[in-house]
Design an enzyme around this catalytic site. Structure first.
Site, PDB file in Angstrom:
ATOM      1  CB  CYS A  95      -0.911   0.012   1.220  1.00  0.00           C
ATOM      2  SG  CYS A  95      -2.101  -1.326   1.293  1.00  0.00           S
ATOM      3  NE  ARG A 129      -2.758  -4.477  -2.674  1.00  0.00           N
ATOM      4  CZ  ARG A 129      -2.226  -3.797  -1.679  1.00  0.00           C
ATOM      5  NH1 ARG A 129      -2.479  -2.510  -1.546  1.00  0.00           N
ATOM      6  NH2 ARG A 129      -1.441  -4.393  -0.806  1.00  0.00           N
TER       7      ARG A 129
END
Length: 212
Positions: free
Chosen positions: A46, A123
């Site tokens: 991330c 995601r």
């Protein structure tokens, strides 16, 4: 709860607390929005994604696109993580990040996938146009980082299609030929010669391309 986000329908409205205060999706009407989620703050994949989004924020701005990040972490965690990202990657995070602690936005957009995690948003990328319509949705597994160039390419393709009434072929990038709509009736089917007269590149009767 089943996701309310569907292609070519109004994107689910929301009001949320972010690193830049409260915001609503409707605040950005007139701009395109790229809403993207990440599983958790202070995680390696991330962090690389946020660093990449931050480094290319001006490219999104040039396309009239507002970036909005999201995870189920709180605002304080987001603020600390953003500062860390800026130190590590050297790019300031100028876009808001939603603190979705109650998971309302994540649930409405179908970001919670129990097979991946019951407590973290997967995601996902949602491209919403300037009229508030959902135009694209892309999901990734937890262990695969996103390609920011591909997200920009999707925005370019959608905006080009809207402006010129065309489609874009596989691997298309700006400046390449676009696809002309196929004929809807038999009388509209063209020969290669007729297509050439119109400036089309003829592949077959249903696949013709042209430059813009």
């Amino acid at each position: 709860m089943t996701s309310l986000a569907r292609l070519n329908e109004p994107a689910p409205e929301f009001e949320a607390l972010t690193t830049q205060g409260k915001l609503k999706l409707g605040d950005f009407r007139g701009k395109w929005v790229v809403l993207f989620s990440h599983p958790a703050d202070f995680t390696p994949v991330c962090s690389t994604e946020f660093g990449s989004f931050a480094s290319r924020a001006e490219e999104f701005e040039a396309r009239n696109v507002q970036l909005i990040g999201l995870s189920v972490d709180g605002v304080q965690a987001h603020l600390a993580w953003i500062r860390d990202i800026e130190n590590v990657f050297g790019h300031k995070v100028t876009f808001p990040v939603i603190a979705d602690l109650d998971m309302k936005v994540s649930t409405a957009y179908g970001m919670i996938h129990p097979g991946a995690s019951t407590t973290a948003a997967v995601r996902a990328v949602f491209v919403i146009d300037d009229k508030g319509i959902m135009r694209a949705m892309i999901y990734y597994p937890m262990n695969v980082g996103r390609n920011i160039s591909e997200i920009l390419r999707v925005v370019d393709a959608l905006q080009t299609s809207d402006k010129h009434g065309v489609s874009t072929p596989a691997d298309w990038t700006p400046g390449e030929n676009v696809v002309v709509a196929p004929p809807a009736i038999a009388d509209a089917v063209e020969t290669p010669e007729q297509a050439k007269e119109k400036g089309y590149e003829y592949k077959t009767w249903y696949l013709r391309t042209k430059s813009l």
